[in-house]
Design a protein around this motif. Structure first.
Motif, PDB file in Angstrom:
ATOM      1  N   GLN A  59       6.937   1.271  -0.010  1.00  0.00           N
ATOM      2  CA  GLN A  59       6.865   1.138  -1.297  1.00  0.00           C
ATOM      3  C   GLN A  59       7.912   1.707  -1.940  1.00  0.00           C
ATOM      4  O   GLN A  59       8.554   1.339  -3.020  1.00  0.00           O
ATOM      5  N   THR A  60       7.960   2.917  -1.609  1.00  0.00           N
ATOM      6  CA  THR A  60       9.019   3.913  -1.977  1.00  0.00           C
ATOM      7  C   THR A  60      10.557   3.566  -1.734  1.00  0.00           C
ATOM      8  O   THR A  60      11.330   3.509  -2.707  1.00  0.00           O
ATOM      9  N   THR A  61      10.787   3.049  -0.539  1.00  0.00           N
ATOM     10  CA  THR A  61      12.011   2.812  -0.178  1.00  0.00           C
ATOM     11  C   THR A  61      12.378   1.234  -0.397  1.00  0.00           C
ATOM     12  O   THR A  61      13.582   0.816  -0.149  1.00  0.00           O
ATOM     13  N   GLY A  62      11.118   0.491  -0.857  1.00  0.00           N
ATOM     14  CA  GLY A  62      11.683  -0.773  -1.307  1.00  0.00           C
ATOM     15  C   GLY A  62      11.653  -1.804   0.099  1.00  0.00           C
ATOM     16  O   GLY A  62      11.863  -3.052  -0.136  1.00  0.00           O
ATOM     17  N   GLY A  63      11.028  -1.337   1.244  1.00  0.00           N
ATOM     18  CA  GLY A  63      11.062  -2.389   2.201  1.00  0.00           C
ATOM     19  C   GLY A  63       9.617  -3.203   2.428  1.00  0.00           C
ATOM     20  O   GLY A  63       8.777  -2.612   1.642  1.00  0.00           O
ATOM     21  N   PRO A  64       9.675  -4.016   3.009  1.00  0.00           N
ATOM     22  CA  PRO A  64       8.414  -5.044   3.240  1.00  0.00           C
ATOM     23  C   PRO A  64       7.523  -4.287   4.085  1.00  0.00           C
ATOM     24  O   PRO A  64       7.764  -3.833   5.029  1.00  0.00           O
ATOM     25  N   VAL A  65       6.189  -4.374   3.769  1.00  0.00           N
ATOM     26  CA  VAL A  65       5.112  -4.104   4.494  1.00  0.00           C
ATOM     27  C   VAL A  65       4.586  -5.199   5.357  1.00  0.00           C
ATOM     28  O   VAL A  65       3.805  -6.210   4.562  1.00  0.00           O
ATOM     29  N   PRO A  68       3.564  -6.537  11.882  1.00  0.00           N
ATOM     30  CA  PRO A  68       4.634  -6.189  13.078  1.00  0.00           C
ATOM     31  C   PRO A  68       5.243  -4.813  12.673  1.00  0.00           C
ATOM     32  O   PRO A  68       5.609  -4.181  13.748  1.00  0.00           O
ATOM     33  N   GLY A  69       5.869  -4.813  11.565  1.00  0.00           N
ATOM     34  CA  GLY A  69       6.611  -3.768  11.275  1.00  0.00           C
ATOM     35  C   GLY A  69       5.514  -2.398  11.561  1.00  0.00           C
ATOM     36  O   GLY A  69       6.263  -1.333  12.070  1.00  0.00           O
ATOM     37  N   PHE A  70       4.618  -2.269  10.935  1.00  0.00           N
ATOM     38  CA  PHE A  70       3.625  -1.105  11.097  1.00  0.00           C
ATOM     39  C   PHE A  70       3.192  -0.976  12.573  1.00  0.00           C
ATOM     40  O   PHE A  70       3.377   0.185  13.324  1.00  0.00           O
ATOM     41  N   ALA A  71       3.151  -2.081  13.242  1.00  0.00           N
ATOM     42  CA  ALA A  71       2.714  -1.895  14.554  1.00  0.00           C
ATOM     43  C   ALA A  71       3.714  -1.323  15.785  1.00  0.00           C
ATOM     44  O   ALA A  71       3.671  -0.685  16.443  1.00  0.00           O
ATOM     45  N   ARG A  72       4.867  -1.855  15.180  1.00  0.00           N
ATOM     46  CA  ARG A  72       6.228  -1.295  15.898  1.00  0.00           C
ATOM     47  C   ARG A  72       6.350   0.073  15.689  1.00  0.00           C
ATOM     48  O   ARG A  72       6.601   0.944  16.533  1.00  0.00           O
ATOM     49  N   GLU A  73       6.055   0.716  14.539  1.00  0.00           N
ATOM     50  CA  GLU A  73       6.230   2.019  14.128  1.00  0.00           C
ATOM     51  C   GLU A  73       5.203   2.630  14.886  1.00  0.00           C
ATOM     52  O   GLU A  73       5.356   3.897  15.260  1.00  0.00           O
ATOM     53  N   LEU A  74       3.879   2.142  14.980  1.00  0.00           N
ATOM     54  CA  LEU A  74       3.034   2.812  15.538  1.00  0.00           C
ATOM     55  C   LEU A  74       3.100   2.974  17.244  1.00  0.00           C
ATOM     56  O   LEU A  74       2.914   4.179  17.594  1.00  0.00           O
TER      57      LEU A  74
END
Length: 372
Positions: A59-65, A68-74
């Motif tokens: 939210q702070t950086t303006g990126g999409p939530v 798949p994005g969260f799972a990749r970072e996890l």
């Protein structure tokens, strides 16, 4: 694996470990790579906290939530912390570097409550306390979960928990950095109150012992072994049970502060009550108690004078005063903290951002639950 062949993306799913008792089993979140291979797992409560911090960062950086994005970072996070980093030279057997021990959560919560603490100087996304607003970790990639890299990149202002690795080199460096933050003239009007979590090693050769006599240093309490079961923060293999480690030594809570920090954060009565309640919670015994330290430093004047003469501010610390997190930024942070203490308007923007992040996290939680 079939899902991964159809859509090669990282994904995560929640499940309960088959090896735990059905009535008391702890829900886990397992992460899989694009090939469908198991990467690791974390308790679902920790996964929810990671999700909230990830959502706030995006939210702070303006990126999409996205799921798949969260799972990749996890997955990437679990891979980074799958193995403990090598213990530095001089580490004690069974010390923190090899096991990544974490102070039991009730003690951290007690420090938050009694000392208005909001920062952890040495942590990771896998073990930072849920109530901690700011924390420093080892890897720059942890920024996606709200972490800042390198605790030794700026002065230690404000109120923070400092739990360094248990080796002589790191303990010495942490003590000197904390004392430098508390004694440098540029920070005299800035509240500095750092609580170091240190092993009580009785041998005189332990590097940090001599600095305990410095006038900026005060032993707050000793946590007995019976009331200190450290948890491990490393990712657990599939089916493994969380392990607790009882140290062979007592644990000291040592405050390193200036007068402004003591005036603002130190409340011995509240601290004693909070720590003893935490000891009862950890030990499961209402008779459990911590040993509180003296209200004021007790070193002899001659010893104090000698220690002050021996102490030199680290060169890197002096250089950090002119950096982005230096004395000017510290003064601004104190001013912002004073404003937030006195009015609801200062809290409006953070509250709105937190609400937006929470809503995004709720939506993403539902998406993860629907994953195959």
């Amino acid at each position: 694996q079939e899902h991964a062949r159809r859509a090669p993306k990282y994904y995560a799913r929640a499940h309960t470990l088959a090896t735990t008792d059905a009535a008391t089993g702890q829900a886990q979140c397992a992460a899989y790579d694009p090939a469908g291979q198991f990467v690791g797992q974390v308790p679902s409560a920790r996964a929810q906290l990671l999700l909230a911090r990830y959502s706030a960062h995006m939210q702070t950086t303006g990126g999409p939530v996205t799921a798949p994005g969260f799972a990749r970072e996890l997955c990437l996070l679990l891979q980074r912390y799958r193995r403990p980093r090598r213990a530095p030279r001089g580490a004690k057997p069974g010390g923190k570097p090899g096991k990544n021990w974490v102070l039991p959560a009730p003690y951290t919560a007690a420090l938050h409550q009694a000392l208005s603490m909001d920062t952890e100087r040495f942590a990771s996304p896998l073990d930072v306390h849920p109530e901690t607003a700011c924390y420093y970790s080892l890897h720059p990639e942890d920024a996606v979960f709200g972490a800042t890299t390198d605790a030794f990149s700026c002065p230690w202002v404000g109120s923070a928990q400092v739990h360094p690795a248990y080796d002589h080199e790191t303990l010495e460096k942490a003590m000197r950095w904390a004392i430098a933050s508390a004694t440098h003239a540029a920070l005299a009007d800035t509240p500095v109150y750092n609580v170091l979590v240190l092993p009580r090693w009785d041998k005189d050769g332990s590097s940090y012992h001599r600095w305990l006599q410095h006038p900026a240093v005060q032993i707050l309490a000793e946590l007995p072994r019976s009331c200190t079961a450290f948890a491990g923060s490393l990712p657990q293999p599939r089916g493994a049970q969380p392990q607790l480690h009882t140290p062979k030594w007592g644990t000291l809570l040592v405050a390193v502060a200036n007068q402004a920090g003591r005036d603002r954060h130190y409340n011995p009565e509240s601290l004693a009550i909070a720590l003893n309640e935490a000891a009862e919670a950890v030990a499961g015994d209402s008779r459990a108690a911590v040993t509180m330290g003296p209200a004021k430093p007790t070193a002899a004047p001659a010893v104090v004078a000698q220690i002050q003469q021996e102490f030199k501010h680290p060169k890197r610390f002096v250089a950090s005063l002119a950096g982005p997190g230096g004395a000017g930024a510290a003064a601004a942070a104190v001013a912002a903290g004073a404003a937030s203490d006195g009015g609801a308007a200062a809290d409006a923007a953070p509250t709105a951002a937190a609400a937006a992040a929470a809503a995004a996290a709720d939506n993403l939680t539902g998406a993860l639950a629907r994953r195959p």
